[in-house]
Design an enzyme around this catalytic site. Structure first.
Site, PDB file in Angstrom:
ATOM      1  N   ASP A  54      37.946  44.309  42.791  1.00 33.37           N
ATOM      2  CA  ASP A  54      38.756  43.542  41.838  1.00 33.37           C
ATOM      3  C   ASP A  54      38.485  42.044  42.007  1.00 33.37           C
ATOM      4  O   ASP A  54      39.074  41.220  41.305  1.00 33.37           O
ATOM      5  CB  ASP A  54      40.250  43.898  41.923  1.00 33.37           C
ATOM      6  CG  ASP A  54      40.840  43.686  43.293  1.00 33.37           C
ATOM      7  OD1 ASP A  54      40.113  43.262  44.205  1.00 33.37           O
ATOM      8  OD2 ASP A  54      42.049  43.941  43.463  1.00 33.37           O
ATOM      9  N   ASP A  93      37.868  49.592  43.065  1.00 31.68           N
ATOM     10  CA  ASP A  93      39.201  49.119  43.463  1.00 31.68           C
ATOM     11  C   ASP A  93      40.238  49.566  42.443  1.00 31.68           C
ATOM     12  O   ASP A  93      40.028  49.400  41.227  1.00 31.68           O
ATOM     13  CB  ASP A  93      39.224  47.585  43.493  1.00 31.68           C
ATOM     14  CG  ASP A  93      38.943  47.025  44.875  1.00 31.68           C
ATOM     15  OD1 ASP A  93      39.055  47.769  45.864  1.00 31.68           O
ATOM     16  OD2 ASP A  93      38.594  45.824  44.956  1.00 31.68           O
ATOM     17  N   LYS A 123      39.419  52.538  46.074  1.00 24.30           N
ATOM     18  CA  LYS A 123      39.878  51.757  47.232  1.00 24.30           C
ATOM     19  C   LYS A 123      41.268  51.201  46.931  1.00 24.30           C
ATOM     20  O   LYS A 123      41.512  50.709  45.821  1.00 24.30           O
ATOM     21  CB  LYS A 123      38.904  50.622  47.552  1.00 24.30           C
ATOM     22  CG  LYS A 123      39.383  49.717  48.697  1.00 24.30           C
ATOM     23  CD  LYS A 123      38.277  48.871  49.289  1.00 24.30           C
ATOM     24  CE  LYS A 123      37.923  47.638  48.517  1.00 24.30           C
ATOM     25  NZ  LYS A 123      39.018  46.665  48.345  1.00 24.30           N
ATOM     26  N   GLU A 125      44.556  48.800  48.736  1.00 24.09           N
ATOM     27  CA  GLU A 125      44.923  47.861  49.800  1.00 24.09           C
ATOM     28  C   GLU A 125      46.249  48.276  50.428  1.00 24.09           C
ATOM     29  O   GLU A 125      47.187  48.660  49.710  1.00 24.09           O
ATOM     30  CB  GLU A 125      45.043  46.442  49.231  1.00 24.09           C
ATOM     31  CG  GLU A 125      43.719  45.900  48.715  1.00 24.09           C
ATOM     32  CD  GLU A 125      43.812  44.468  48.192  1.00 24.09           C
ATOM     33  OE1 GLU A 125      44.890  43.836  48.324  1.00 24.09           O
ATOM     34  OE2 GLU A 125      42.804  43.975  47.665  1.00 24.09           O
ATOM     35  N   GLU A 192      39.132  43.089  56.349  1.00 23.68           N
ATOM     36  CA  GLU A 192      38.792  41.775  55.796  1.00 23.68           C
ATOM     37  C   GLU A 192      39.423  40.659  56.615  1.00 23.68           C
ATOM     38  O   GLU A 192      40.637  40.651  56.863  1.00 23.68           O
ATOM     39  CB  GLU A 192      39.254  41.690  54.322  1.00 23.68           C
ATOM     40  CG  GLU A 192      38.939  40.336  53.704  1.00 23.68           C
ATOM     41  CD  GLU A 192      38.985  40.314  52.178  1.00 23.68           C
ATOM     42  OE1 GLU A 192      39.175  41.369  51.546  1.00 23.68           O
ATOM     43  OE2 GLU A 192      38.828  39.205  51.626  1.00 23.68           O
TER      44      GLU A 192
HETATM   45  O1  KIV Z   1      37.337  43.011  45.625  1.00 22.34           O
HETATM   46  C1  KIV Z   1      36.448  42.951  46.485  1.00 22.34           C
HETATM   47  O2  KIV Z   1      35.320  42.485  46.232  1.00 22.34           O
HETATM   48  C2  KIV Z   1      36.755  43.432  47.829  1.00 22.34           C
HETATM   49  C3  KIV Z   1      35.797  43.092  48.919  1.00 22.34           C
HETATM   50  C4  KIV Z   1      35.902  41.664  49.269  1.00 22.34           C
HETATM   51  C5  KIV Z   1      35.949  43.964  50.095  1.00 22.34           C
HETATM   52  O3  KIV Z   1      37.758  44.055  48.022  1.00 22.34           O
END
Ligand code: KIV
Length: 275
Positions: A54, A93, A123, A125, A192
């Site tokens: 994202d 994401d 993914k 968070e 991260e």
């Molecule tokens: O959104 C993204 O690019 C990420 C990476 C920085 C791991 O979550």
């Protein structure tokens, strides 16, 4: 490079492949992509994993944070990437507020990402608070990657993009969160912007791979935002970023030359037109 269709490839990277890479001690390479052309370049070069992050919110849409990204935006970017890839594992994401309200809503969002965009995994968070949601998505047959440490969707809670978990209490919580996520069924976790010794500890205590960004050399793999590592984004230079090219300068030079050629009447020449 093979031109075989995606469905014909036998060397495709799967979630199982990346878990096995950890077991074999083989580092995992991951980069972001948001469009067909970039995804094709990364895939042909042999990247293991492509993340449709994202971070598209920052580098594609020009927002300051990842918060404005919607599920529709992410489905669009992911479908473009998937069409450009024949070997890499494509992880998408789930954007802010597409999975935090209820586990049912999260499963619907993850399902749309798989069915409408063709993602191979999603993914999310967060740690313990989303572990039940993670389990529900995994139980439905959708692979999930976790993301701990600096989780940009929570920027308004953190108030800063500084390194996370420097203090003992937050570090211990992060380790517990990682174990909870592993138990809930994630196949991998992004770490991260956390201290390298903490990332080393988490990596040693989990049987699934960790992928670091600003988390040091002891993770099982590394990820960078492609626009940053290619030097397209010249105003962003955190300590963890290594620039492998200066595409901002190269592209700017090319555009200057083109403008000059058009203005001079030098482009197109005799060979560049139809008679
Ligand atoms: O959104 C993204 O690019 C990420 C990476 C920085 C791991 O979550």
């Amino acid at each position: 490079m093979s031109t075989k269709k995606r469905s014909d490839r036998t060397d495709k990277v799967t979630t199982q492949t990346v878990v096995e890479m950890k077991q074999k001690g083989e580092n995992i390479s991951m980069l972001t992509a948001y469009d067909y052309t970039m995804a094709g370049i990364l895939d042909e070069a042999g990247i293991d994993v492509i993340l449709v992050g994202d971070s598209a919110s920052n580098v594609m849409a020009g927002f300051d944070t990842t918060v404005p990204m919607t599920l529709e935006h992410m489905i669009y970017h992911t479908s473009c990437v998937v069409r450009g890839v024949s070997r890499a594992l494509v992880i998408a994401d789930l954007p802010f507020m597409s999975y935090q309200v209820t586990a049912k809503e999260a499963l619907i969002s993850a399902g749309r990402m798989m069915k409408e965009a063709g993602a191979h995994a999603v993914k999310l968070e967060g740690g313990k608070v989303i572990s039940k949601t993670v389990k529900k998505i995994v139980d439905a047959g959708i692979p999930v990657m976790g993301h701990l440490g600096l989780t940009p969707q929570s920027i308004y809670k953190f108030g800063t993009y500084k390194v996370r978990a420097k203090e003992e209490e937050e570090a211990e919580q992060l380790l517990l969160d990682a174990k909870k996520l592993e138990k809930a069924g994630v196949f991998s976790i992004v770490l991260e912007k956390i201290p390298s010794p903490l990332a080393k500890r988490v990596t040693a205590e989990l049987s699934i791979p960790t992928i670091g960004i600003g988390a040091g050399a002891h993770c099982d793999g590394q990820v960078l935002v492609t626009h940053d590592m290619l030097g397209l984004n010249k105003d962003f230079s955190p300590r963890f970023l290594r620039r492998y090219a200066d595409l901002h300068t190269e592209m700017s030079d090319a555009v200057h030359q083109y403008i000059g050629d058009v203005k001079k009447g030098d482009f197109p020449n005799e060979q560049e037109q139809y008679n």
